[in-house]
Design a protein around this motif. Sequence first.
Motif, PDB file in Angstrom:
ATOM      1  N   ALA A 196       0.834  -1.206   0.000  1.00 47.80           N
ATOM      2  CA  ALA A 196       0.000   0.000   0.000  1.00 47.80           C
ATOM      3  C   ALA A 196       0.871   1.259   0.000  1.00 47.80           C
ATOM      4  O   ALA A 196       0.583   2.230  -0.718  1.00 47.80           O
ATOM      5  N   LYS A 197       1.928   1.251   0.787  1.00 43.88           N
ATOM      6  CA  LYS A 197       2.827   2.405   0.838  1.00 43.88           C
ATOM      7  C   LYS A 197       3.488   2.652  -0.519  1.00 43.88           C
ATOM      8  O   LYS A 197       3.637   3.795  -0.962  1.00 43.88           O
ATOM      9  N   ARG A 198       3.905   1.573  -1.173  1.00 43.96           N
ATOM     10  CA  ARG A 198       4.558   1.723  -2.478  1.00 43.96           C
ATOM     11  C   ARG A 198       3.574   2.225  -3.528  1.00 43.96           C
ATOM     12  O   ARG A 198       3.908   3.051  -4.383  1.00 43.96           O
ATOM     13  N   LEU A 199       2.332   1.723  -3.488  1.00 41.63           N
ATOM     14  CA  LEU A 199       1.327   2.188  -4.452  1.00 41.63           C
ATOM     15  C   LEU A 199       1.021   3.667  -4.250  1.00 41.63           C
ATOM     16  O   LEU A 199       0.911   4.430  -5.217  1.00 41.63           O
ATOM     17  N   ILE A 200       0.883   4.070  -2.999  1.00 37.66           N
ATOM     18  CA  ILE A 200       0.633   5.484  -2.707  1.00 37.66           C
ATOM     19  C   ILE A 200       1.803   6.342  -3.168  1.00 37.66           C
ATOM     20  O   ILE A 200       1.622   7.479  -3.608  1.00 37.66           O
ATOM     21  N   ARG A 201       2.991   5.772  -3.111  1.00 36.95           N
ATOM     22  CA  ARG A 201       4.197   6.508  -3.502  1.00 36.95           C
ATOM     23  C   ARG A 201       4.283   6.742  -5.005  1.00 36.95           C
ATOM     24  O   ARG A 201       4.663   7.824  -5.451  1.00 36.95           O
ATOM     25  N   ILE A 202       3.917   5.734  -5.814  1.00 35.07           N
ATOM     26  CA  ILE A 202       4.181   5.838  -7.248  1.00 35.07           C
ATOM     27  C   ILE A 202       2.941   6.079  -8.106  1.00 35.07           C
ATOM     28  O   ILE A 202       3.041   6.673  -9.185  1.00 35.07           O
ATOM     29  N   LEU A 203       1.771   5.616  -7.654  1.00 32.89           N
ATOM     30  CA  LEU A 203       0.607   5.683  -8.540  1.00 32.89           C
ATOM     31  C   LEU A 203       0.126   7.097  -8.854  1.00 32.89           C
ATOM     32  O   LEU A 203      -0.220   7.376 -10.016  1.00 32.89           O
ATOM     33  N   PRO A 204       0.035   8.010  -7.881  1.00 33.88           N
ATOM     34  CA  PRO A 204      -0.508   9.338  -8.224  1.00 33.88           C
ATOM     35  C   PRO A 204       0.228  10.011  -9.376  1.00 33.88           C
ATOM     36  O   PRO A 204      -0.408  10.471 -10.344  1.00 33.88           O
ATOM     37  N   LEU A 205       1.543  10.066  -9.320  1.00 27.94           N
ATOM     38  CA  LEU A 205       2.302  10.744 -10.375  1.00 27.94           C
ATOM     39  C   LEU A 205       2.269   9.938 -11.670  1.00 27.94           C
ATOM     40  O   LEU A 205       2.138  10.505 -12.760  1.00 27.94           O
ATOM     41  N   TYR A 206       2.391   8.626 -11.562  1.00 25.44           N
ATOM     42  CA  TYR A 206       2.355   7.791 -12.766  1.00 25.44           C
ATOM     43  C   TYR A 206       1.015   7.934 -13.480  1.00 25.44           C
ATOM     44  O   TYR A 206       0.960   8.068 -14.710  1.00 25.44           O
ATOM     45  N   TYR A 207      -0.065   7.901 -12.733  1.00 28.14           N
ATOM     46  CA  TYR A 207      -1.399   8.048 -13.345  1.00 28.14           C
ATOM     47  C   TYR A 207      -1.562   9.428 -13.959  1.00 28.14           C
ATOM     48  O   TYR A 207      -2.124   9.572 -15.054  1.00 28.14           O
ATOM     49  N   LEU A 208      -1.103  10.446 -13.240  1.00 26.06           N
ATOM     50  CA  LEU A 208      -1.213  11.815 -13.768  1.00 26.06           C
ATOM     51  C   LEU A 208      -0.459  11.939 -15.085  1.00 26.06           C
ATOM     52  O   LEU A 208      -0.977  12.502 -16.060  1.00 26.06           O
ATOM     53  N   MET A 209       0.745  11.405 -15.143  1.00 23.31           N
ATOM     54  CA  MET A 209       1.550  11.495 -16.358  1.00 23.31           C
ATOM     55  C   MET A 209       0.966  10.642 -17.486  1.00 23.31           C
ATOM     56  O   MET A 209       1.027  11.024 -18.663  1.00 23.31           O
TER      57      MET A 209
ATOM     58  N   ALA B 142      10.213  19.093 -11.632  1.00 24.64           N
ATOM     59  CA  ALA B 142      10.295  18.004 -10.662  1.00 24.64           C
ATOM     60  C   ALA B 142      10.170  18.519  -9.232  1.00 24.64           C
ATOM     61  O   ALA B 142       9.568  17.860  -8.376  1.00 24.64           O
ATOM     62  N   LEU B 143      10.729  19.690  -8.952  1.00 24.92           N
ATOM     63  CA  LEU B 143      10.608  20.271  -7.617  1.00 24.92           C
ATOM     64  C   LEU B 143       9.152  20.534  -7.266  1.00 24.92           C
ATOM     65  O   LEU B 143       8.703  20.239  -6.154  1.00 24.92           O
ATOM     66  N   VAL B 144       8.410  21.081  -8.230  1.00 28.44           N
ATOM     67  CA  VAL B 144       6.982  21.347  -8.003  1.00 28.44           C
ATOM     68  C   VAL B 144       6.223  20.046  -7.840  1.00 28.44           C
ATOM     69  O   VAL B 144       5.391  19.880  -6.936  1.00 28.44           O
ATOM     70  N   SER B 145       6.494  19.084  -8.718  1.00 28.01           N
ATOM     71  CA  SER B 145       5.816  17.795  -8.657  1.00 28.01           C
ATOM     72  C   SER B 145       6.095  17.083  -7.344  1.00 28.01           C
ATOM     73  O   SER B 145       5.186  16.522  -6.718  1.00 28.01           O
ATOM     74  N   HIS B 146       7.336  17.109  -6.903  1.00 32.11           N
ATOM     75  CA  HIS B 146       7.686  16.433  -5.656  1.00 32.11           C
ATOM     76  C   HIS B 146       6.953  17.055  -4.472  1.00 32.11           C
ATOM     77  O   HIS B 146       6.429  16.341  -3.598  1.00 32.11           O
ATOM     78  N   ALA B 147       6.902  18.379  -4.437  1.00 34.23           N
ATOM     79  CA  ALA B 147       6.261  19.066  -3.312  1.00 34.23           C
ATOM     80  C   ALA B 147       4.752  18.833  -3.284  1.00 34.23           C
ATOM     81  O   ALA B 147       4.175  18.560  -2.222  1.00 34.23           O
ATOM     82  N   LEU B 148       4.112  18.916  -4.445  1.00 29.10           N
ATOM     83  CA  LEU B 148       2.652  18.852  -4.488  1.00 29.10           C
ATOM     84  C   LEU B 148       2.105  17.436  -4.550  1.00 29.10           C
ATOM     85  O   LEU B 148       1.058  17.139  -3.960  1.00 29.10           O
ATOM     86  N   ILE B 149       2.796  16.561  -5.274  1.00 26.82           N
ATOM     87  CA  ILE B 149       2.261  15.217  -5.503  1.00 26.82           C
ATOM     88  C   ILE B 149       2.949  14.179  -4.622  1.00 26.82           C
ATOM     89  O   ILE B 149       2.286  13.456  -3.866  1.00 26.82           O
ATOM     90  N   GLU B 150       4.269  14.119  -4.703  1.00 30.60           N
ATOM     91  CA  GLU B 150       4.975  13.081  -3.950  1.00 30.60           C
ATOM     92  C   GLU B 150       4.908  13.292  -2.444  1.00 30.60           C
ATOM     93  O   GLU B 150       4.896  12.327  -1.680  1.00 30.60           O
TER      94      GLU B 150
ATOM     95  N   ARG C 164       2.854  16.171  -0.589  1.00 30.41           N
ATOM     96  CA  ARG C 164       1.571  16.601  -0.036  1.00 30.41           C
ATOM     97  C   ARG C 164       0.455  15.597  -0.320  1.00 30.41           C
ATOM     98  O   ARG C 164      -0.250  15.154   0.595  1.00 30.41           O
ATOM     99  N   LEU C 165       0.283  15.217  -1.586  1.00 28.37           N
ATOM    100  CA  LEU C 165      -0.791  14.286  -1.932  1.00 28.37           C
ATOM    101  C   LEU C 165      -0.543  12.913  -1.327  1.00 28.37           C
ATOM    102  O   LEU C 165      -1.467  12.278  -0.797  1.00 28.37           O
ATOM    103  N   SER C 166       0.677  12.428  -1.389  1.00 24.39           N
ATOM    104  CA  SER C 166       0.980  11.103  -0.838  1.00 24.39           C
ATOM    105  C   SER C 166       0.769  11.073   0.673  1.00 24.39           C
ATOM    106  O   SER C 166       0.243  10.093   1.218  1.00 24.39           O
ATOM    107  N   ASN C 167       1.159  12.131   1.373  1.00 29.80           N
ATOM    108  CA  ASN C 167       0.928  12.191   2.816  1.00 29.80           C
ATOM    109  C   ASN C 167      -0.557  12.204   3.127  1.00 29.80           C
ATOM    110  O   ASN C 167      -1.012  11.569   4.097  1.00 29.80           O
ATOM    111  N   TRP C 168      -1.318  12.923   2.322  1.00 29.98           N
ATOM    112  CA  TRP C 168      -2.768  12.957   2.514  1.00 29.98           C
ATOM    113  C   TRP C 168      -3.379  11.574   2.322  1.00 29.98           C
ATOM    114  O   TRP C 168      -4.216  11.129   3.107  1.00 29.98           O
ATOM    115  N   LEU C 169      -2.948  10.867   1.305  1.00 28.99           N
ATOM    116  CA  LEU C 169      -3.451   9.523   1.043  1.00 28.99           C
ATOM    117  C   LEU C 169      -3.044   8.556   2.155  1.00 28.99           C
ATOM    118  O   LEU C 169      -3.852   7.719   2.584  1.00 28.99           O
TER     119      LEU C 169
END
Length: 349
Positions: free
Chosen positions: A67-80, A322-330, A332-337
């Motif tokens: 679950a942790k790994r999916l939360i880590r990689i899926l949001p950005l991968y799906y967005l891209m 990448a800096l923006v993506s890391h801050a907002l997706i990797e 903030r979003l991952s912590n929320w999930l």
Amino acid sequence: MEEEKLPDFHQMHFDSIQVLRGITAVFIILEHIRFLNCGAFGVDIFFCISGFMIMFSTHRDGRHFLAKRLIRILPLYYLMTVGTFILLLLFPTMFQQTNADPVFLLKSLCFVPFDIGGGVLQPLMRIGWTVNCELFFYLIFGIALGISHRFRGLFCSLFLIATILIARLVPAPPAALAFYGNPVMLEFIYGILAYYAAWGLYRLYRTRKLPRACLLLGFPGCLGCLWGLLITKPHINILGFRRPILWGLPALLIVLCAFLAGLSAKKMPGPLVRLGNISFSLYLMHYYPVMLLDRAVFDFSVCSSRALAGTAVAIAVSVGLALVSHALIEVRLSNWLRGRLLTPPPPKP
């Protein structure tokens, strides 16, 4: 050096490995700069690092691993992936080997490889093939973890080897088996081996059986292996089992040398550590800015002053995104999930 002042191996923070991640991501960018085309082996280093860090992070607790790994990689991968599909709809001539087929989108989101043309098995977002490999490794590792925490590395390695052998023995294997049975998957096993090797070296270091002078081999070892990969890149078409031998083994040595370099240096440069922190976003987000700059502004087909300037711009733009993506997706979003999907650990008695 007093032994008691050295932390336990599993209490360490591997800033040198993070630096290696960041440098490796830059090599991947250089691979897509046409006149350079010199960093494909970065994938091999990434796979070795993944095997190393997954073993390290599950040493004490494998709870919620998958679950942790999916939360880590899926949001950005799906967005891209969805972004790639939209680009295909808007600019169909932008891509040479794929098209805006909803079936392709669905398969990509479900990590089902398919033929994008010319017998090439990849997802809709072509550089996302490595994320597919990573996810399969996580799935196999999660199964191994469920069987035995202590022998998780062994069982995972056996499952990966079995998959590769079956893919080679089955006549005309299905696309998914052919893709996930690629010998490049052996490099995750190299990372598992690197973890045990680093752990053993550190135990020797703590007990003074490994001279500190040996740590000084870390930096030149990394540079030597990288140089070897660079000079072989233009002359070797790495296919099948040749890749884990000719690129995978040097990648394993690079990871170990980076570990030793971290013990020697104690503190790594902050900006390079930061570059490593954003390496996943940098990997997934760099391709389209590079391609756009190549076609619309700079010509990366031949080495020129314009192309060199464009390379610097491409790296800067990619790092900024990448800096923006890391801050907002990797982050903030991952912590929320994680806060909503993962149950907290039980309180200690």
